[in-house]
Design a protein around this motif. Structure first.
Motif, PDB file in Angstrom:
ATOM      1  N   LEU A   1       0.850  -1.189   0.000  1.00 59.19           N
ATOM      2  CA  LEU A   1       0.000   0.000   0.000  1.00 59.19           C
ATOM      3  C   LEU A   1       0.886   1.239   0.000  1.00 59.19           C
ATOM      4  O   LEU A   1       1.994   1.228   0.544  1.00 59.19           O
ATOM      5  CB  LEU A   1      -0.898   0.036   1.238  1.00 59.19           C
ATOM      6  N   ASP A   2       0.375   2.306  -0.597  1.00 63.06           N
ATOM      7  CA  ASP A   2       1.096   3.587  -0.583  1.00 63.06           C
ATOM      8  C   ASP A   2       0.517   4.542   0.457  1.00 63.06           C
ATOM      9  O   ASP A   2       1.215   5.435   0.946  1.00 63.06           O
ATOM     10  CB  ASP A   2       1.031   4.247  -1.962  1.00 63.06           C
ATOM     11  N   ALA A   3      -0.759   4.384   0.765  1.00 60.94           N
ATOM     12  CA  ALA A   3      -1.430   5.198   1.771  1.00 60.94           C
ATOM     13  C   ALA A   3      -2.624   4.400   2.273  1.00 60.94           C
ATOM     14  O   ALA A   3      -3.114   3.500   1.586  1.00 60.94           O
ATOM     15  CB  ALA A   3      -1.894   6.527   1.181  1.00 60.94           C
ATOM     16  N   ALA A   4      -3.096   4.730   3.466  1.00 63.01           N
ATOM     17  CA  ALA A   4      -4.236   3.988   4.018  1.00 63.01           C
ATOM     18  C   ALA A   4      -4.962   4.835   5.042  1.00 63.01           C
ATOM     19  O   ALA A   4      -4.344   5.588   5.809  1.00 63.01           O
ATOM     20  CB  ALA A   4      -3.769   2.679   4.651  1.00 63.01           C
ATOM     21  N   TYR A   5      -6.283   4.687   5.045  1.00 62.70           N
ATOM     22  CA  TYR A   5      -7.109   5.370   6.035  1.00 62.70           C
ATOM     23  C   TYR A   5      -7.301   4.448   7.234  1.00 62.70           C
ATOM     24  O   TYR A   5      -7.706   3.294   7.079  1.00 62.70           O
ATOM     25  CB  TYR A   5      -8.451   5.752   5.423  1.00 62.70           C
ATOM     26  N   VAL A   6      -6.997   4.982   8.419  1.00 62.32           N
ATOM     27  CA  VAL A   6      -7.042   4.193   9.654  1.00 62.32           C
ATOM     28  C   VAL A   6      -7.756   4.994  10.736  1.00 62.32           C
ATOM     29  O   VAL A   6      -8.036   6.186  10.568  1.00 62.32           O
ATOM     30  CB  VAL A   6      -5.616   3.833  10.126  1.00 62.32           C
ATOM     31  N   ARG A   7      -8.030   4.304  11.866  1.00 63.03           N
ATOM     32  CA  ARG A   7      -8.587   4.981  13.035  1.00 63.03           C
ATOM     33  C   ARG A   7      -7.564   4.923  14.164  1.00 63.03           C
ATOM     34  O   ARG A   7      -7.330   3.869  14.739  1.00 63.03           O
ATOM     35  CB  ARG A   7      -9.896   4.321  13.477  1.00 63.03           C
ATOM     36  N   PRO A   8      -6.930   6.072  14.482  1.00 61.09           N
ATOM     37  CA  PRO A   8      -5.989   6.092  15.607  1.00 61.09           C
ATOM     38  C   PRO A   8      -6.743   5.899  16.920  1.00 61.09           C
ATOM     39  O   PRO A   8      -7.966   6.107  16.967  1.00 61.09           O
ATOM     40  CB  PRO A   8      -5.383   7.501  15.534  1.00 61.09           C
ATOM     41  N   PRO A   9      -6.017   5.512  17.988  1.00 68.23           N
ATOM     42  CA  PRO A   9      -4.579   5.223  17.988  1.00 68.23           C
ATOM     43  C   PRO A   9      -4.296   3.807  17.489  1.00 68.23           C
ATOM     44  O   PRO A   9      -5.135   2.923  17.627  1.00 68.23           O
ATOM     45  CB  PRO A   9      -4.216   5.349  19.471  1.00 68.23           C
ATOM     46  N   MET A  10      -3.126   3.634  16.925  1.00 69.09           N
ATOM     47  CA  MET A  10      -2.722   2.302  16.490  1.00 69.09           C
ATOM     48  C   MET A  10      -1.199   2.230  16.495  1.00 69.09           C
ATOM     49  O   MET A  10      -0.516   3.251  16.445  1.00 69.09           O
ATOM     50  CB  MET A  10      -3.263   1.982  15.098  1.00 69.09           C
ATOM     51  N   GLN A  11      -0.696   1.022  16.571  1.00 67.82           N
ATOM     52  CA  GLN A  11       0.750   0.787  16.596  1.00 67.82           C
ATOM     53  C   GLN A  11       1.301   0.972  15.182  1.00 67.82           C
ATOM     54  O   GLN A  11       0.836   0.332  14.241  1.00 67.82           O
ATOM     55  CB  GLN A  11       1.046  -0.639  17.089  1.00 67.82           C
ATOM     56  N   LEU A  12       2.284   1.839  15.033  1.00 71.87           N
ATOM     57  CA  LEU A  12       2.885   2.097  13.732  1.00 71.87           C
ATOM     58  C   LEU A  12       4.319   1.602  13.696  1.00 71.87           C
ATOM     59  O   LEU A  12       5.019   1.633  14.714  1.00 71.87           O
ATOM     60  CB  LEU A  12       2.856   3.602  13.422  1.00 71.87           C
ATOM     61  N   LEU A  13       4.763   1.162  12.538  1.00 73.56           N
ATOM     62  CA  LEU A  13       6.149   0.756  12.362  1.00 73.56           C
ATOM     63  C   LEU A  13       7.004   1.988  12.116  1.00 73.56           C
ATOM     64  O   LEU A  13       6.504   3.054  11.747  1.00 73.56           O
ATOM     65  CB  LEU A  13       6.263  -0.209  11.172  1.00 73.56           C
ATOM     66  N   ASP A  14       8.322   1.839  12.308  1.00 73.29           N
ATOM     67  CA  ASP A  14       9.238   2.947  12.038  1.00 73.29           C
ATOM     68  C   ASP A  14       9.092   3.399  10.596  1.00 73.29           C
ATOM     69  O   ASP A  14       8.994   2.580   9.672  1.00 73.29           O
ATOM     70  CB  ASP A  14      10.690   2.513  12.279  1.00 73.29           C
ATOM     71  N   GLY A  15       9.087   4.704  10.397  1.00 78.02           N
ATOM     72  CA  GLY A  15       9.000   5.254   9.039  1.00 78.02           C
ATOM     73  C   GLY A  15       7.588   5.466   8.552  1.00 78.02           C
ATOM     74  O   GLY A  15       7.382   5.936   7.428  1.00 78.02           O
ATOM     75  N   ILE A  16       6.570   5.125   9.379  1.00 83.51           N
ATOM     76  CA  ILE A  16       5.167   5.335   9.007  1.00 83.51           C
ATOM     77  C   ILE A  16       4.606   6.461   9.864  1.00 83.51           C
ATOM     78  O   ILE A  16       4.792   6.493  11.078  1.00 83.51           O
ATOM     79  CB  ILE A  16       4.328   4.063   9.213  1.00 83.51           C
ATOM     80  N   GLU A  17       3.925   7.394   9.223  1.00 83.63           N
ATOM     81  CA  GLU A  17       3.319   8.519   9.921  1.00 83.63           C
ATOM     82  C   GLU A  17       1.823   8.580   9.614  1.00 83.63           C
ATOM     83  O   GLU A  17       1.348   7.947   8.674  1.00 83.63           O
ATOM     84  CB  GLU A  17       3.961   9.842   9.488  1.00 83.63           C
ATOM     85  N   THR A  18       1.092   9.382  10.408  1.00 89.10           N
ATOM     86  CA  THR A  18      -0.325   9.594  10.145  1.00 89.10           C
ATOM     87  C   THR A  18      -0.646  11.083  10.205  1.00 89.10           C
ATOM     88  O   THR A  18       0.039  11.859  10.884  1.00 89.10           O
ATOM     89  CB  THR A  18      -1.221   8.856  11.164  1.00 89.10           C
ATOM     90  N   ALA A  19      -1.692  11.463   9.489  1.00 87.20           N
ATOM     91  CA  ALA A  19      -2.220  12.826   9.549  1.00 87.20           C
ATOM     92  C   ALA A  19      -3.737  12.722   9.676  1.00 87.20           C
ATOM     93  O   ALA A  19      -4.386  12.037   8.880  1.00 87.20           O
ATOM     94  CB  ALA A  19      -1.846  13.601   8.284  1.00 87.20           C
ATOM     95  N   THR A  20      -4.304  13.389  10.671  1.00 82.56           N
ATOM     96  CA  THR A  20      -5.754  13.333  10.885  1.00 82.56           C
ATOM     97  C   THR A  20      -6.473  14.056   9.749  1.00 82.56           C
ATOM     98  O   THR A  20      -6.126  15.181   9.387  1.00 82.56           O
ATOM     99  CB  THR A  20      -6.129  13.985  12.228  1.00 82.56           C
ATOM    100  N   VAL A  21      -7.498  13.400   9.186  1.00 77.75           N
ATOM    101  CA  VAL A  21      -8.246  13.999   8.077  1.00 77.75           C
ATOM    102  C   VAL A  21      -9.740  14.122   8.381  1.00 77.75           C
ATOM    103  O   VAL A  21     -10.479  14.744   7.607  1.00 77.75           O
ATOM    104  CB  VAL A  21      -8.045  13.190   6.774  1.00 77.75           C
ATOM    105  N   TYR A  22     -10.201  13.543   9.504  1.00 76.47           N
ATOM    106  CA  TYR A  22     -11.624  13.616   9.850  1.00 76.47           C
ATOM    107  C   TYR A  22     -11.774  13.420  11.352  1.00 76.47           C
ATOM    108  O   TYR A  22     -11.127  12.550  11.938  1.00 76.47           O
ATOM    109  CB  TYR A  22     -12.403  12.527   9.105  1.00 76.47           C
ATOM    110  N   ARG A  23     -12.654  14.237  11.953  1.00 77.53           N
ATOM    111  CA  ARG A  23     -12.901  14.142  13.393  1.00 77.53           C
ATOM    112  C   ARG A  23     -14.378  13.821  13.637  1.00 77.53           C
ATOM    113  O   ARG A  23     -15.255  14.421  13.030  1.00 77.53           O
ATOM    114  CB  ARG A  23     -12.509  15.444  14.098  1.00 77.53           C
TER     115      ARG A  23
END
Length: 291
Positions: free
Chosen positions: A145-167
């Motif tokens: 995958l190149d990008a993915a929509y998720v629901r934080p909080p979640m465990q991320l691997l090194d080098g993976i970041e998230t940006a909130t897009v909906y509240r």
């Protein structure tokens, strides 16, 4: 052995188009003697005469016509290749693989980002697929995958970041025949004796239990939100789900109730590789973060 160069090819094609050295030289921004020299070099390298020339006329030879039939398409293909390389460099050509959880579709976040990106970048091949949230970090890390929509909080691997897009905020889904369905809203403590069906994101359930000061009785974790609501509809269990679900998914036997007190936040975030190099993927990320 010296080979024919691109400048030779362009000169031959231009002279063949005009059948006039002076006009071809003007188009190529060359002095006529320089153009003549390049054509002569090309003929020596090819070992054939490309043009019959007199003081008054220029005509293609049989060898010139045969060469031109192959050279023009090749030159056009080179030009298209240069154009496609420029498009790819600008992120206007390429491929983007996007994963999502169901609530990204329910909220319209996926449609606005993926659908809008398709319109803005029609040459980029963007594909979307629903993916279990626990698989997303590894799929991002290994390039599935190149990008993915998720629901934080979640465990991320090194080098993976998230940006909130909906509240959003969490609500309670419960059977319509439950005694609790008589209340327009529910305090966390009122759910003390309930069994909770768990969505992929457990944070809402655990936060409600913390606020109600009880240890929650946890039931199945069936996967998608649709599966969670199906369990609720069978009776005997409740679920803490995003409010958006109450607006777009109605199942027989299921009702939704607000949670009293400060809203329990529910977010959708875009997860991606921190050091993304692919221009098309970077273009999608910039687009999706601003929807």
């Amino acid at each position: 052995m010296r080979q024919l160069e691109l400048r030779h090819i362009r000169c031959i094609v231009c002279v063949a188009k005009h059948l006039h050295f002076a006009r071809a030289a003007e188009e190529l921004d060359l002095a006529p003697p320089s153009l003549t020299k390049l054509i002569q070099e090309a003929e020596r390298l090819l070992g054939v005469r490309l043009f019959h020339r007199t003081k008054r006329s220029v005509a293609l030879s049989a060898a010139g016509e045969a060469w031109l039939a192959e050279a023009v398409p090749a030159l056009e293909q080179l030009s298209r290749g240069a154009e496609r390389a420029a498009l790819a460099e600008r992120g206007e050509l390429g491929r983007v693989e996007v994963g999502y959880i169901a609530s990204a579709a329910f909220t319209g976040v996926l449609r606005k980002a993926a659908g809008g990106f398709r319109e803005a970048y029609p040459r980029v091949d963007i594909t979307v697929r629903e993916v279990p949230m626990d698989r997303i970090p590894a799929m991002l890390a290994d390039g599935q995958l190149d990008a993915a929509y998720v629901r934080p909080p979640m465990q991320l691997l090194d080098g993976i970041e998230t940006a909130t897009v909906y509240r959003d905020a969490f609500v309670v889904a419960l059977p319509e025949d439950s005694e609790l369905a008589a209340f327009p809203s529910l305090a966390p403590a009122q759910l003390r004796d309930q069994c909770f069906v768990l969505p992929e994101q457990e944070a809402g359930t655990l936060e409600l239990a913390r606020r109600g000061r009880f240890l929650p009785k946890l039931g199945p974790q069936p996967g998608t939100l649709a599966a969670v609501l199906s369990c609720v509809s069978l009776g005997g269990m409740v679920a803490i789900v995003p409010h958006t679900l109450a607006e777009c998914m109605a199942l027989p036997g299921v009702v939704y109730r607000d949670i009293k007190g400060k809203p329990i936040p529910s977010e959708i975030a875009l997860a991606y590789r921190k050091y993304e190099r692919a221009p098309a993927v970077r273009a999608f990320l910039d687009f999706a973060k601003n929807r």
